[in-house]
Scaffold this active site. Structure first.
Site, PDB file in Angstrom:
ATOM      1  N   ASP A   1       0.831  -1.197   0.000  1.00 16.40           N
ATOM      2  CA  ASP A   1       0.000   0.000   0.000  1.00 16.40           C
ATOM      3  C   ASP A   1       0.869   1.251   0.000  1.00 16.40           C
ATOM      4  O   ASP A   1       0.550   2.245  -0.652  1.00 16.40           O
ATOM      5  CB  ASP A   1      -0.908   0.015   1.235  1.00 16.40           C
ATOM      6  CG  ASP A   1      -2.113  -0.895   1.067  1.00 16.40           C
ATOM      7  OD1 ASP A   1      -2.220  -1.533   0.005  1.00 16.40           O
ATOM      8  OD2 ASP A   1      -2.929  -0.967   1.997  1.00 16.40           O
TER       9      ASP A   1
ATOM     10  N   SER B   1     -12.951   6.432  -4.476  1.00 16.38           N
ATOM     11  CA  SER B   1     -11.882   6.112  -3.536  1.00 16.38           C
ATOM     12  C   SER B   1     -11.642   7.335  -2.655  1.00 16.38           C
ATOM     13  O   SER B   1     -12.365   8.327  -2.743  1.00 16.38           O
ATOM     14  CB  SER B   1     -10.611   5.727  -4.299  1.00 16.38           C
ATOM     15  OG  SER B   1     -10.234   6.765  -5.189  1.00 16.38           O
ATOM     16  N   LEU B   2     -10.613   7.280  -1.810  1.00 16.90           N
ATOM     17  CA  LEU B   2     -10.330   8.366  -0.884  1.00 16.90           C
ATOM     18  C   LEU B   2      -8.943   8.936  -1.126  1.00 16.90           C
ATOM     19  O   LEU B   2      -8.008   8.211  -1.480  1.00 16.90           O
ATOM     20  CB  LEU B   2     -10.421   7.881   0.567  1.00 16.90           C
ATOM     21  CG  LEU B   2     -11.805   7.475   1.083  1.00 16.90           C
ATOM     22  CD1 LEU B   2     -11.669   6.863   2.469  1.00 16.90           C
ATOM     23  CD2 LEU B   2     -12.749   8.662   1.112  1.00 16.90           C
TER      24      LEU B   2
ATOM     25  N   LYS C   1     -10.300   2.439   8.948  1.00 17.73           N
ATOM     26  CA  LYS C   1     -10.387   2.108   7.520  1.00 17.73           C
ATOM     27  C   LYS C   1     -10.211   0.594   7.377  1.00 17.73           C
ATOM     28  O   LYS C   1      -9.112   0.076   7.499  1.00 17.73           O
ATOM     29  CB  LYS C   1      -9.316   2.848   6.719  1.00 17.73           C
ATOM     30  CG  LYS C   1      -9.407   2.622   5.216  1.00 17.73           C
ATOM     31  CD  LYS C   1      -8.368   3.460   4.472  1.00 17.73           C
ATOM     32  CE  LYS C   1      -8.493   3.251   2.974  1.00 17.73           C
ATOM     33  NZ  LYS C   1      -8.209   1.861   2.556  1.00 17.73           N
TER      34      LYS C   1
ATOM     35  N   TYR D   1       2.200   1.837  -3.450  1.00 20.64           N
ATOM     36  CA  TYR D   1       1.104   2.281  -4.322  1.00 20.64           C
ATOM     37  C   TYR D   1       0.765   3.747  -4.041  1.00 20.64           C
ATOM     38  O   TYR D   1       0.611   4.558  -4.973  1.00 20.64           O
ATOM     39  CB  TYR D   1      -0.126   1.408  -4.098  1.00 20.64           C
ATOM     40  CG  TYR D   1      -1.325   1.823  -4.909  1.00 20.64           C
ATOM     41  CD1 TYR D   1      -1.443   1.463  -6.251  1.00 20.64           C
ATOM     42  CD2 TYR D   1      -2.343   2.579  -4.337  1.00 20.64           C
ATOM     43  CE1 TYR D   1      -2.544   1.847  -6.998  1.00 20.64           C
ATOM     44  CE2 TYR D   1      -3.448   2.973  -5.081  1.00 20.64           C
ATOM     45  CZ  TYR D   1      -3.541   2.598  -6.404  1.00 20.64           C
ATOM     46  OH  TYR D   1      -4.626   2.983  -7.143  1.00 20.64           O
TER      47      TYR D   1
ATOM     48  N   CYS E   1      20.419 -14.416 -18.773  1.00 17.62           N
ATOM     49  CA  CYS E   1      19.136 -14.854 -18.227  1.00 17.62           C
ATOM     50  C   CYS E   1      19.295 -16.201 -17.537  1.00 17.62           C
ATOM     51  O   CYS E   1      19.824 -17.148 -18.135  1.00 17.62           O
ATOM     52  CB  CYS E   1      18.108 -14.958 -19.355  1.00 17.62           C
ATOM     53  SG  CYS E   1      16.530 -15.669 -18.840  1.00 17.62           S
TER      54      CYS E   1
ATOM     55  N   CYS F   1      17.196 -18.988 -19.777  1.00 18.22           N
ATOM     56  CA  CYS F   1      17.534 -19.429 -21.138  1.00 18.22           C
ATOM     57  C   CYS F   1      18.975 -19.156 -21.529  1.00 18.22           C
ATOM     58  O   CYS F   1      19.423 -19.592 -22.594  1.00 18.22           O
ATOM     59  CB  CYS F   1      16.597 -18.783 -22.157  1.00 18.22           C
ATOM     60  SG  CYS F   1      16.850 -17.004 -22.395  1.00 18.22           S
TER      61      CYS F   1
END
Length: 704
Positions: free
Chosen positions: A43, A92-93, A126, A46, A427, A430
């Protein structure tokens, strides 16, 4: 490319590139959290993405994208449920992370209202769950819907009826009442559910929020009924008569009607009381028995709420004051490299298991090569320049019950002989060269479709919910079928019914399959031979092309034939097709290059052609643009407005499709100047920009 410099140090071109990166990252996070119930970032991370996106938009309003993440709510809808249009949007908030941001929110409210007296607020926990809207007519529950994208949700009425503490009939309610709240699962019930899942050999849920969301969104209501879901009411939508005059009285009315409401809700005056309640709830957090991730503050007076109104995706009268991340120290035992569908090499910390916020953590993200080294490609320090080495003691933080992150390293406890970590240049899947493009923080495998990890991850993406969403073909089934050579590219999925219904090898004979499940999958595959254009574009898994971008492309080109022809003819950096691609609001040079390059790679093109041969692609639905004389124009307000506040004028302009800027530039279309207009009006005159007064503005938009 990730640019972590302060916003005021960015050039316009750098800001545009950063907005494109942020839009992609936020969209991916929204899809993982809201659509798949499987969040991939914390969160806190984000919130940081959203905060930076909004800061850049405020600094460069003319760069604000038509698909701005600031205007979006939730994620794409799941298939299998009827769609419900919300009469009143479910928004949303806005978030606050400290007292200063709470005080700023209160000050903005005062300025907007021209209010100097005391303001009352409610403060409530919340809940970390899934938003649900319940529609009652004549006291009877007639519809339950998820939030979805805020405008349209999923009809989960029959599932909602199975929630024990959710009343299906109300006594004394208005004729029409839409009650909103949060579906959640207690810690005790979550542990018991995972115990039953493990005993039955079924997958475990990562956390209570995922369990609640996954349980409510079951196609079979009997499954939902078997899951211990709970509900807290905290708001309302459409209603035929007011519930009360204040927020706290309205919540008391909901409680009297039989809804569970949170007992920790309090009435507060000013930021000091709000902060005290925030601290009190945070102290009680561990003992509550359910997950919360902050405290929501709301203006208590409902008349003031109506005056304050809404921004594009959030109400002005409410804010979520988030809790800080939860921290713990542990030892780094190793670093594993995972390869994603776009070839990105992602380092994952293998940790000595440690409990963080009540959850045992054994892995955490290390983001990229620079994050481990402690210094980015421009030489700027990360964590004060401290690198991360195997054997180090590291600080792990977790917020929002998702993938934890290594936040810091304790150099005083570094073991002797601990060597700097060398990031692989090939990689691990591969053996192809792994390269970093100039300015990029991510090293990527160059193997493309010959890389097994990319093959598998792209197939998983192809069948994901927002793409083809083939019921019965999830990540585990894709891995198993790929491992045994049954599928290698998307077109192979549509060959499964022809190849493995009869004959020596049959899908029904595989472990975990039977005749019914095999036939169900074949039927689901047949149903997906007809697909919407935006879903197909998204399903291709082209780097930088998320759901929103795919929809923009589909709307612009209209049909698969037109889109494919344009991408085939386009040349990077030149030509009419290239310019047409760049003309799409939200498409920049980086994204356009990725698109055109994909359609010019031989292996990629062969895979697309093979897939298209199996499909009927539906043309895009073209929506009429907003009918407004200021739609798409950049407007600047300056001086004193006498008939509306500056905030109200800005909100009205944006609702009509305009972009409101705080500064005048050559790209400004219109300046609205009131008494006291100074340098901005002079600058507009010097640039020849149309300037009108407030009355002229009101006449222009039809509000005179």
């Amino acid at each position: 490319m990730q640019d972590e410099r302060p916003v005021d140090q960015l050039t316009e071109a750098e800001a545009a590139a950063e907005l494109a990166r942020l839009a992609e990252a936020i969209e991916a996070a929204n899809t993982a959290y809201h659509t798949h119930d499987a969040p991939q970032i914390s969160d806190a991370d984000y919130d940081a993405l959203k905060v930076r996106n909004r800061a850049i938009e405020e600094q460069f309003p003319e760069l604000r994208r038509s698909d701005s993440p600031s205007d979006r709510v939730g994620g794409a809808l799941a298939e299998g449920f009827a769609k419900v249009r919300h009469d009143v949007r479910m928004l949303s908030l806005e978030n606050a992370f400290d007292l200063a941001e709470v005080e700023d929110w209160i000050e903005r409210i005062r300025r907007y209202l021209g209010h100097v007296g005391d303001l009352l607020f409610t403060a409530e926990p919340k809940i970390d769950g899934l938003s649900l809207s319940l529609r009652y007519e004549k006291g009877r529950l007639v519809q339950a819907a998820t939030r979805g994208d805020g405008e349209t949700g999923e009809n989960v009425t029959e599932n909602a009826r199975t929630i024990a503490d959710l009343p299906t009939e109300l006594d004394g309610a208005p004729d029409l009442l839409e009650v909103r709240g949060e579906v959640y699962m207690s810690h005790e019930d979550f542990a018991a559910l995972n115990g039953r899942q493990e005993a039955a050999g079924q997958r475990l849920f990562a956390n209570p929020r995922n369990a609640a969301a996954g349980s409510l969104r079951q196609l079979d209501p009997a499954v939902t009924a078997s899951r211990p879901l709970r509900f807290f009411a905290y708001a309302w939508g459409a209603h035929s008569e007011p519930l009360a005059a204040t927020q706290h009285e309205a919540i008391a009315r909901l409680a009297a009607l039989g809804f569970a409401t949170n007992p920790l809700t309090r009435l507060c005056t000013g930021p000091e009381e709000l902060l005290a309640q925030h601290a009190q709830i945070e102290r009680q957090r561990a003992a509550l028995g359910y997950d919360i991730d902050g405290v929501v503050y709301k203006v208590d007076d409902l008349a003031l709420q109506r005056r304050l109104g809404f921004r594009a995706s959030t109400p002005r009268w409410a804010i979520a004051h988030k809790f800080a991340a939860q921290l713990a120290w542990t030892q780094l035992e190793g670093i594993d490299i995972q390869v994603g569908r776009t070839g990105a090499l992602s380092p994952v910390a293998r940790l000595k298991p440690v409990t963080v916020g009540g959850v045992v953590v054994a892995n955490a993200t290390l983001h990229n090569e620079d994050y481990i080294a402690g210094r980015d490609s421009k030489g700027q320090e990360i964590r004060g320049g401290k690198d991360i080495r195997v054997g180090d003691w590291v600080q792990v933080y977790r917020a929002g019950d998702v993938i934890p992150k290594v936040a810091d390293v304790d150099l005083d406890r570094r073991p002797e002989g601990a060597a700097p970590y060398r990031f692989p240049e090939t990689c691990p899947e591969c053996g192809s060269e792994a390269i970093r493009e100039p300015g990029d923080s991510v090293r990527r495998c160059t193997g493309g479709l010959i890389c097994p990890a990319q093959q598998v991850e792209r197939l998983k993406h192809f069948v994901s919910r927002a793409a083809f969403d083939i019921e019965g073909l999830g990540a585990k089934q894709v891995e198993a079928l790929w491992r045994d050579g049954w599928i290698r590219q998307p077109a192979d999925i549509f060959e499964l019914p022809n190849r493995y219904r009869d004959g020596m090898q049959r899908l029904e004979n595989r472990e975990g399959w039977g005749r019914k499940s095999a036939e169900n999958l074949f039927a689901a595959i047949e149903a997906r031979r007809r697909i919407a254009l935006h879903r197909l574009i998204f399903a291709l898994g082209i780097r930088h092309v998320g759901e929103t971008t795919a929809t923009l492309l589909a709307t612009h080109y209209g049909s698969w034939a037109a889109f494919e022809a344009a991408m085939t003819r386009a040349e990077v950096g030149a030509g009419p097709e290239w310019q047409d691609l760049l003309s799409i609001d939200g498409v920049g040079a980086v994204l356009a290059t990725s698109l055109v390059t994909a359609f010019h790679q031989e292996a990629e093109r062969a895979a697309v052609d093979a897939l298209a041969a199996h499909l009927t692609v539906e043309d895009a639905e073209v929506r009429a643009p907003v009918a407004s004389p200021v739609a798409g124009k950049i407007v600047v307000f300056t001086g004193t407005l006498e008939k509306m506040s500056r905030a109200e004028a800005k909100a009205r302009a944006e609702a009509l499709g305009a972009k409101v800027s705080g500064s005048v530039s050559a790209r400004t279309d219109l300046v609205v100047a009131g008494p006291g207009a100074g340098s901005k009006a002079k600058q507009a005159a010097a640039l020849g920009i149309e300037t009108i007064d407030e009355d002229g503005w009101l006449r222009l938009i039809g509000d005179a």
